[in-house]
Scaffold this motif. Structure first.
Motif, PDB file in Angstrom:
ATOM      1  N   GLN A 541      -8.737  30.381  -1.797  1.00  0.00           N
ATOM      2  CA  GLN A 541      -8.739  29.377  -3.166  1.00  0.00           C
ATOM      3  C   GLN A 541      -7.382  28.520  -1.857  1.00  0.00           C
ATOM      4  OE1 GLN A 541      -8.768  30.240  -7.272  1.00  0.00           O
ATOM      5  NE2 GLN A 541      -7.201  28.270  -7.046  1.00  0.00           N
ATOM      6  N   VAL A 542      -7.474  27.464  -1.697  1.00  0.00           N
ATOM      7  CA  VAL A 542      -6.477  26.641  -1.648  1.00  0.00           C
ATOM      8  C   VAL A 542      -6.023  25.209  -2.415  1.00  0.00           C
ATOM      9  CG1 VAL A 542      -5.729  25.529   0.648  1.00  0.00           C
ATOM     10  CG2 VAL A 542      -7.817  26.789   0.602  1.00  0.00           C
ATOM     11  N   ASP A 543      -4.847  25.692  -2.543  1.00  0.00           N
ATOM     12  CA  ASP A 543      -3.852  24.810  -3.364  1.00  0.00           C
ATOM     13  C   ASP A 543      -3.067  23.982  -2.881  1.00  0.00           C
ATOM     14  OD1 ASP A 543      -6.020  24.819  -6.162  1.00  0.00           O
ATOM     15  OD2 ASP A 543      -4.194  26.732  -6.349  1.00  0.00           O
ATOM     16  N   GLY A 544      -2.907  22.038  -2.869  1.00  0.00           N
ATOM     17  CA  GLY A 544      -1.859  21.944  -1.587  1.00  0.00           C
ATOM     18  C   GLY A 544      -1.677  20.646  -1.940  1.00  0.00           C
ATOM     19  N   LEU A 545      -0.605  20.250  -1.600  1.00  0.00           N
ATOM     20  CA  LEU A 545       0.108  19.015  -1.697  1.00  0.00           C
ATOM     21  C   LEU A 545       0.354  18.562  -0.596  1.00  0.00           C
ATOM     22  CD1 LEU A 545       1.640  17.784  -4.687  1.00  0.00           C
ATOM     23  CD2 LEU A 545       2.435  17.639  -2.453  1.00  0.00           C
ATOM     24  N   ASP A 546       0.111  17.105   0.014  1.00  0.00           N
ATOM     25  CA  ASP A 546       0.474  16.169   1.013  1.00  0.00           C
ATOM     26  C   ASP A 546       1.481  15.131   0.361  1.00  0.00           C
ATOM     27  OD1 ASP A 546      -1.054  18.198   2.618  1.00  0.00           O
ATOM     28  OD2 ASP A 546      -2.697  16.739   2.939  1.00  0.00           O
ATOM     29  N   LEU A 547       2.001  15.308   1.539  1.00  0.00           N
ATOM     30  CA  LEU A 547       3.172  13.815   1.726  1.00  0.00           C
ATOM     31  C   LEU A 547       3.499  13.151   2.658  1.00  0.00           C
ATOM     32  CD1 LEU A 547       4.679  12.744  -0.495  1.00  0.00           C
ATOM     33  CD2 LEU A 547       6.791  13.405  -0.073  1.00  0.00           C
ATOM     34  N   THR A 548       3.378  12.160   2.040  1.00  0.00           N
ATOM     35  CA  THR A 548       3.653  11.381   4.045  1.00  0.00           C
ATOM     36  C   THR A 548       4.516   9.779   3.774  1.00  0.00           C
ATOM     37  OG1 THR A 548       1.441  10.061   3.911  1.00  0.00           O
ATOM     38  CG2 THR A 548       1.415  11.596   4.826  1.00  0.00           C
ATOM     39  N   VAL A 549       5.621   9.745   4.868  1.00  0.00           N
ATOM     40  CA  VAL A 549       6.093   8.577   3.702  1.00  0.00           C
ATOM     41  C   VAL A 549       6.642   8.086   5.310  1.00  0.00           C
ATOM     42  CG1 VAL A 549       8.633   8.045   3.026  1.00  0.00           C
ATOM     43  CG2 VAL A 549       7.509  10.254   1.975  1.00  0.00           C
ATOM     44  N   GLU A 550       6.494   6.382   5.162  1.00  0.00           N
ATOM     45  CA  GLU A 550       6.783   6.215   6.821  1.00  0.00           C
ATOM     46  C   GLU A 550       7.566   4.590   6.210  1.00  0.00           C
ATOM     47  OE1 GLU A 550       3.985   5.657   9.522  1.00  0.00           O
ATOM     48  OE2 GLU A 550       4.502   4.142  10.357  1.00  0.00           O
ATOM     49  N   THR A 551       8.774   4.361   6.756  1.00  0.00           N
ATOM     50  CA  THR A 551       8.961   2.919   6.447  1.00  0.00           C
ATOM     51  C   THR A 551       9.825   2.661   7.950  1.00  0.00           C
ATOM     52  OG1 THR A 551      10.697   2.051   5.237  1.00  0.00           O
ATOM     53  CG2 THR A 551      11.784   4.067   6.470  1.00  0.00           C
ATOM     54  N   ASN A 552       9.776   1.030   8.016  1.00  0.00           N
ATOM     55  CA  ASN A 552      10.195   0.812   8.818  1.00  0.00           C
ATOM     56  C   ASN A 552      11.768  -0.445   8.683  1.00  0.00           C
ATOM     57  OD1 ASN A 552       8.291   1.989  10.692  1.00  0.00           O
ATOM     58  ND2 ASN A 552       7.254  -0.532  10.562  1.00  0.00           N
ATOM     59  N   LEU A 553      12.608  -0.154   9.382  1.00  0.00           N
ATOM     60  CA  LEU A 553      13.832  -0.788   9.145  1.00  0.00           C
ATOM     61  C   LEU A 553      14.241  -2.094   9.765  1.00  0.00           C
ATOM     62  CD1 LEU A 553      15.636   2.468   7.458  1.00  0.00           C
ATOM     63  CD2 LEU A 553      14.430   0.670   6.411  1.00  0.00           C
ATOM     64  N   SER A 554      14.943  -3.324   9.336  1.00  0.00           N
ATOM     65  CA  SER A 554      15.192  -4.646  10.455  1.00  0.00           C
ATOM     66  C   SER A 554      16.593  -4.394  10.126  1.00  0.00           C
ATOM     67  CB  SER A 554      14.295  -5.651  10.478  1.00  0.00           C
ATOM     68  OG  SER A 554      13.420  -5.004  10.672  1.00  0.00           O
ATOM     69  N   VAL A 555      17.375  -3.382  11.116  1.00  0.00           N
ATOM     70  CA  VAL A 555      18.475  -3.996  11.497  1.00  0.00           C
ATOM     71  C   VAL A 555      19.355  -5.222  11.549  1.00  0.00           C
ATOM     72  CG1 VAL A 555      20.912  -2.921  12.075  1.00  0.00           C
ATOM     73  CG2 VAL A 555      19.343  -1.137  11.296  1.00  0.00           C
ATOM     74  N   ASN A 556      18.574  -6.165  12.249  1.00  0.00           N
ATOM     75  CA  ASN A 556      18.721  -7.431  12.448  1.00  0.00           C
ATOM     76  C   ASN A 556      17.947  -7.112  13.622  1.00  0.00           C
ATOM     77  OD1 ASN A 556      19.096  -6.592  15.677  1.00  0.00           O
ATOM     78  ND2 ASN A 556      21.811  -6.321  15.022  1.00  0.00           N
ATOM     79  N   ASP A 557      18.261  -9.131  14.450  1.00  0.00           N
ATOM     80  CA  ASP A 557      16.800  -9.420  15.261  1.00  0.00           C
ATOM     81  C   ASP A 557      16.306  -8.778  16.105  1.00  0.00           C
ATOM     82  OD1 ASP A 557      16.175 -11.513  13.224  1.00  0.00           O
ATOM     83  OD2 ASP A 557      18.014 -13.344  14.867  1.00  0.00           O
ATOM     84  N   LYS A 558      17.354  -7.287  16.549  1.00  0.00           N
ATOM     85  CA  LYS A 558      17.028  -6.868  17.575  1.00  0.00           C
ATOM     86  C   LYS A 558      17.001  -5.476  17.498  1.00  0.00           C
ATOM     87  CE  LYS A 558      19.566  -9.796  21.651  1.00  0.00           C
ATOM     88  NZ  LYS A 558      20.846 -10.525  21.210  1.00  0.00           N
ATOM     89  N   ILE A 559      17.844  -4.977  16.060  1.00  0.00           N
ATOM     90  CA  ILE A 559      17.267  -3.372  16.116  1.00  0.00           C
ATOM     91  C   ILE A 559      16.345  -3.032  14.695  1.00  0.00           C
ATOM     92  CG2 ILE A 559      19.116  -1.815  15.835  1.00  0.00           C
ATOM     93  CD1 ILE A 559      21.246  -3.246  16.703  1.00  0.00           C
ATOM     94  N   ALA A 560      15.701  -2.004  15.081  1.00  0.00           N
ATOM     95  CA  ALA A 560      14.493  -1.548  14.118  1.00  0.00           C
ATOM     96  C   ALA A 560      14.934  -0.596  14.321  1.00  0.00           C
ATOM     97  CB  ALA A 560      13.139  -2.162  14.182  1.00  0.00           C
ATOM     98  N   VAL A 561      14.647  -0.165  13.088  1.00  0.00           N
ATOM     99  CA  VAL A 561      14.487   1.563  13.189  1.00  0.00           C
ATOM    100  C   VAL A 561      13.215   2.264  12.387  1.00  0.00           C
ATOM    101  CG1 VAL A 561      15.836   3.842  11.472  1.00  0.00           C
ATOM    102  CG2 VAL A 561      17.210   2.000  12.986  1.00  0.00           C
ATOM    103  N   LEU A 562      12.040   3.243  12.441  1.00  0.00           N
ATOM    104  CA  LEU A 562      10.799   3.542  12.079  1.00  0.00           C
ATOM    105  C   LEU A 562      11.151   4.752  11.800  1.00  0.00           C
ATOM    106  CD1 LEU A 562       9.250   2.685  15.140  1.00  0.00           C
ATOM    107  CD2 LEU A 562       9.581   0.968  13.279  1.00  0.00           C
TER     108      LEU A 562
END
Lengths: 686, 361
Positions: A541-562
């Protein structure tokens, strides 16, 4: 790694998540605009898939080629560890077997498809995903339960989880008729991996693709051997031996877009591998497995044809021929001949027809029928053994009826799969034939028109058949085996928003689930090491929880953070027999908690990415005793890459450092993983 | 507002779940020592193949001390992989570790290793030792590679090697000769069916006696009779018990009316068990080696049941019969101590993984 380090990691992950979430709350109240499209650095398939991930009725996770390039991953198996709910059995090294178990159901319940058609290995019932290179891969995706896409071959409905591998399909810019890529990966432990891809647009209808690669490595990595099974004894520095690999892959595809409503492809795939099987590290006898070798060849041809017959009807046809060959030898086996040797050959003939009917704007139905024949032949070191082999032929007929209902608020699918299987053998007793009906139901509901929030639910009942090894392998086989059945219940919540210009995407999915596995097929050793036997014993018997999070950030026109992360909690307990000495114990090789994280910083000068895989402690045995405990680990990787645009081509350079902290760990007990290592990747796209 | 609530709830959830690796080691069922008597026992557990988890438990009933892995505690290293047999000779314990291919010699009083004797051939191939017996200052070890090694119990040096049949799986000494059961087990389905006779003085194989398919445990009584179990082919040929005369080196008796898997002999009584893999049923028996008849086929008289008998040994001091229970082979097994009357005296719970041998001191 100690518990406290796991806790620190967890806390760290928590803080990281907290930090991303914090500023949201402030902006969230002010700005609410779900109709706005997500602004990601470029329009790629990534975006579409990510949308799919939050809209599906059952958990669906994807990694695009671009994301894959940031994961410091060489093989599909390296990448899949970034999905939530997944535990990878990794026997270490490039050549080591790698299988994937989803939500503690076991690797035999995970089907793997290659460009829409499932791969099979009737012998073991599981697919070694370590053999798939990421070089030619456009996307990998994981479905829990099944896909919302009902217009598919029946076999895509026939497993508890489905890992999809999609190869690169050619896309030509204006007037270009030839394009391609050559690359070289090289690095620690003698890794040498040249690859090429050539694509040609023949005319308006046809295009073709040819790709290939060779991967070679001696694979001899150092590790620290601990002489206590408790993990705190004397140690010595050792080198992993018999780890060399030499793999060749050649693949060619012809694509046809015959009309706007008619398309097809035909693919041929060849893979050969020659490698050492280093085996478990045996104390005081580390050369124990120094003479076991494996040679295998896989060849398949598969074709797909799809046509919209009218506005109401669509049809697709799929066919495949698969040939597998495997040669295993151990030249230090203590029998009369002084060797153990097996040759296995498998053939599969597969055909599928699927129809889709659009009953109304909201409602569609599909029907698919797949027929296939699997055959296995074997030869061993003595004629007695060879003659005793069953030489099984398995005939399968799968048919599925599915329905899908879509409105703006609701997405629901249901299917009923019928399986008829019949094994015939030339030697010995044949097992009973099996007929089963497997239901599936799923629904996703979006309660607020202006919020990208969905609640979702699915139920699936499915089984896996005993493999040919389970049934027929020498003395261990048991033809009385019944299929191993799983029930999955999942309830989840998905949420996505585009918050501000600086955060074009934030999405989260949370799923809680309960799975049951019954009639689990397990091997039991008996009085001496010669005799093991397969039996249907075990409920999980398996009881579980999965979580995923994703985000993108644009610092400015040139720099992006994933940023992306997953977290998995699995309470996978043996519930076979109340009062027994394993009742309520976590099943082997299943961490209670595990997760992954990735961070990419994109700048015009250089792209830097960091990836983390961590796992809590696991047990290498059936009882959760200290003696069986296998400590948790964290594996950090970092890479830097840069694309240089030349006159008519793009030069990409990437350097990677893997297992940065040089952590000495094992996914499978006594199969050490490599420590810190490096890779460089150079490629030229034209 | 909805979004705000959602964020808070997601956040709470993350913190909740992230803090909970709630998987803790469970405790084994371990009781206080059940008796007080002048006995110290060692229980060898072979573990599971390729998991390097053979262990040696020690129970000292006289002072109430116990150690779940006496060897590991004393030496900071494990015994290795698949320890099949163990014997006490003088003050030294000899542990035969099959897959690690070592004879571990340790001081029975302290648990400290005195010497690790590797058994590899000239090409570095593991000989895979299986069983041990002792005679006049020498230890004799049969190995799967078809050899018997002679080890001096003072110098702990290997003094010689002699070839026997295929994959020997049992050894005993009678009448100045070594008897080795050649199982041929790694040649499935072409098992061996012989017992090798090795003359101790010349250390040469002098004969191979044909006994039946797949011979296994072999033991001698005081009258010079050698008893051997043949396991058949786990199919059409059944488990059988045979008697060899060490005078003529011929099989003098085949016992057709009962089956057994394993046995030991003390004071001319054989303590035996059978285990039927297909039905899971077991039976504990005793046999008189003088009259060559079964004493009882139901040794246990108080209704105690075992799951999977895996080893049987008798305490030479008080005649207590120790039977190990391998349970499912995947979980820790027990040791059950019976009085000569067949009543359970005590049970040692969860001693090790696949306990196979008990040695008394």
């Amino acid at each position: 790694m100690s518990d406290s380090r796991v806790e620190i990691l967890l806390t760290g992950l928590c803080c990281a998540l907290f930090c991303w979430l914090q500023p949201h709350d402030i902006h969230a109240v002010e700005k609410l605009d779900t109709t706005k499209t997500y602004r990601i650095g470029e329009v790629t398939v990534t975006e579409q898939y990510r949308k799919a991930e939050i809209r599906t009725t059952a958990p669906f996770q994807t990694l695009s080629a671009k994301q894959l390039s940031k994961l410091n991953a060489l093989q599909v198996s390296d990448a899949i560890r970034h999905f939530s709910g997944v535990s990878l059995r990794d026997y270490g090294g490039i050549g080591g077997l790698k299988t994937v178990s989803v939500r503690s159901l076991g690797a035999t319940h995970t089907a793997v498809s290659y460009d829409g058609i499932t791969l099979t290995d009737c012998q073991t019932g599981q697919i070694d995903i370590g053999r798939f290179s990421l070089d030619n891969v456009e996307m990998i995706a994981l479905n829990n339960g099944q896909s919302d896409q009902i217009f598919q071959p029946a076999r895509m409905f026939a497993s508890a989880a489905l890992l999809q591998i999609r190869t690169v399909t050619p896309r030509f810019e204006d007037k270009k008729t030839w394009q391609g890529k050559v690359g070289l990966k090289s690095g620690s432990f003698g890794l040498f991996n040249p690859a090429f891809r050539l694509q040609h647009k023949i005319n308006r209808m046809f295009s073709a693709d040819l790709s290939g690669e060779w991967l070679a490595a001696h694979g001899q990595y150092p590790y620290l051997l601990d002489y206590s099974y408790l993990g705190s004894g004397l140690t010595s520095k050792e080198i992993r031996k018999n780890t060399d690999v030499s793999n060749l892959r050649l693949e060619t595809t012809l694509y046809a877009n015959l009309t706007e409503r008619e398309s097809a492809y035909l693919k041929a795939y060849l893979y050969t591998s020659e490698r050492g099987l280093p085996g478990a590290t045996i104390l005081y006898n580390t050369d124990n497995f120094s003479s076991q070798r494996m040679e295998d060849r896989t060849f398949f041809v598969q074709g797909h044809y799809e046509k919209d017959l009218s506005d109401l009807f669509s049809m697709q046809l799929n066919a495949k021929y698969h040939h597998g060959y495997m040669h295993y030898s151990d030249t230090t086996y203590l029998n009369e001949l002084g060797r153990m040797e097996s040759f296995f050959r498998q053939n599969e003939y597969y055909g599928s027809v699927a129809m889709l009917y659009h009953a109304s704007r909201n409602l569609s139905f599909s029907f698919a029928a797949d027929g296939f024949v699997n055959q296995m032949l074997a030869r061993f070191e003595t004629p007695e053994l060879s003659d005793a082999f069953a030489k099984p032929v398995r005939n399968s007929l799968l048919s599925v009826l599915a329905a899908k209902f879509v409105t703006d608020e609701l997405l629901a699918t249901a299917s009923l799969l019928s399986t008829m299987v019949n094994d015939k053998v030339q030697v010995g007793e044949a097992p009973d034939s099996h007929r089963r009906l497997s239901p599936y139901l799923s629904v996703a509901y979006k309660p607020f028109a202006d919020q990208d929030i969905r609640v979702r639910f699915f139920y699936k009942n499915i089984f896996r058949l005993p493999s040919f090894n389970d049934l027929y392998y020498a003395r261990t086989g048991n033809v009385g085996l019944q299929p191993e059945t799983t029930d999955q219940l999942n309830a989840g919540l998905t949420y996505a928003l585009s918050l501000a210009d600086w955060m074009p995407l934030f999405s989260v999915t949370v799923d809680a689930y309960r799975n049951y596995v019954k009639d689990k097929i397990v091997a039991l050793p008996t009085k001496n090491i010669f005799i093991w036997s397969m039996v249907n014993l075990g409920k999980v018997q398996v009881d579980g929880l999965d979580l995923t999070v994703e985000t993108n950030l644009s610092v400015n026109d040139k720099i992006a953070v994933l940023l992306g992360g997953t977290y998995t909690y699995q309470r996978a307990l043996d519930v076979t027999m109340p009062g027994s000495n394993t009742y309520g114990h976590q099943i082997p090789y299943t961490p209670r908690v595990s997760g992954s994280g990735r961070l990419g910083v994109e700048t015009p000068w250089v792209n830097v990415s960091y990836s983390l895989l961590w796992s809590g402690a696991r047990y290498a045995g059936y009882q959760n005793y200290t003696e069986n405990r296998l400590p948790g680990y964290a594996d950090h990787g970092i890479s830097a890459s840069r694309d240089v645009k030349l006159k008519r081509c793009v030069l990409s350079l990437q350097v990677e450092a893997l297992n940065l902290l040089d952590e000495n760990y094992a996914v499978v007990k006594w199969f050490p993983m490599p420590g810190r290592s490096y890779r460089t990747i150079v490629s030229l796209s034209f | 507002m909805i979004k705000y609530i959602l964020h808070i709830s997601v956040l709470t959830l993350i913190i909740l779940i992230a803090s909970c690796d709630d998987m803790h080691d469970k405790l084994r069922t371990e009781d206080d020592l059940p008796v007080t008597e002048a006995t110290r026992i060692f229980v060898l557990s072979e573990g599971l193949i390729n998991l390097n988890n053979s262990s040696l438990a020690m129970y000292d009933f006289s002072v109430g001390a116990k150690s779940s892995d006496y060897f590991l505690t004393a030496n900071k290293r494990g015994l290795g992989d698949t320890a099949n047999d163990m014997g006490l000779y003088g003050s030294k314990l000899y542990v035969v570790v099959n897959v690690s291919s070592q004879i571990e010699v340790l001081d029975a009083g302290t648990g400290l290793s005195l010497k690790q004797i590797p058994l590899f051939n000239g090409q570095g191939m593991a000989r895979q030792p299986r069983y041990i017996d002792f005679h006049r200052g020498k230890a004799y070890v049969c190995s799967f590679d078809g050899t018997v090694a002679k080890i001096d119990t003072t110098t702990l040096q290997i003094e010689g090697l002699v070839n026997c049949g295929r994959n020997p799986d049992g050894i005993c000494i009678a009448n100045g000769k070594i008897y080795v059961s050649n199982s041929g087990g790694l040649n499935f389905p072409n098992y061996d069916n012989t017992v090798s006779v090795i003359d101790i003085a010349s250390f040469q194989e002098i004969k191979q006696i044909s006994v039946g398919i797949n011979p296994y445990k072999i033991k001698a009584d005081s009258e010079g009779d050698v008893y051997v179990v043949t396991r058949g082919n786990y199919g059409s040929t059944a488990y059988r018990f045979h008697r060899i005369s060490s005078v003529t080196d011929e099989v003098v008796q085949d016992f057709e009316d009962f089956s057994l898997l394993n046995f030991t002999i003390l004071n001319d009584t054989a303590y035996m068990y059978h285990y039927d893999y297909s039905t899971g049923r077991n039976q504990i028996m005793t046999f008189d080696c003088k009259t060559e008849t079964l004493i009882t086929d139901r040794f246990i008289t108080d209704g105690t049941t075992l799951t999977t008998p895996f080893g049987i040994d008798v305490n030479p001091i008080n005649g207590d019969v120790y039977i190990t229970d391998g349970k499912s082979y995947l979980t820790w097994g027990d040791v059950l101590c019976f009085k000569q009357s067949g009543q359970l005296r005590f049970r040692l719970n969860e001693v090790g993984l696949n306990p196979n041998k008990v040695v008394f001191r």
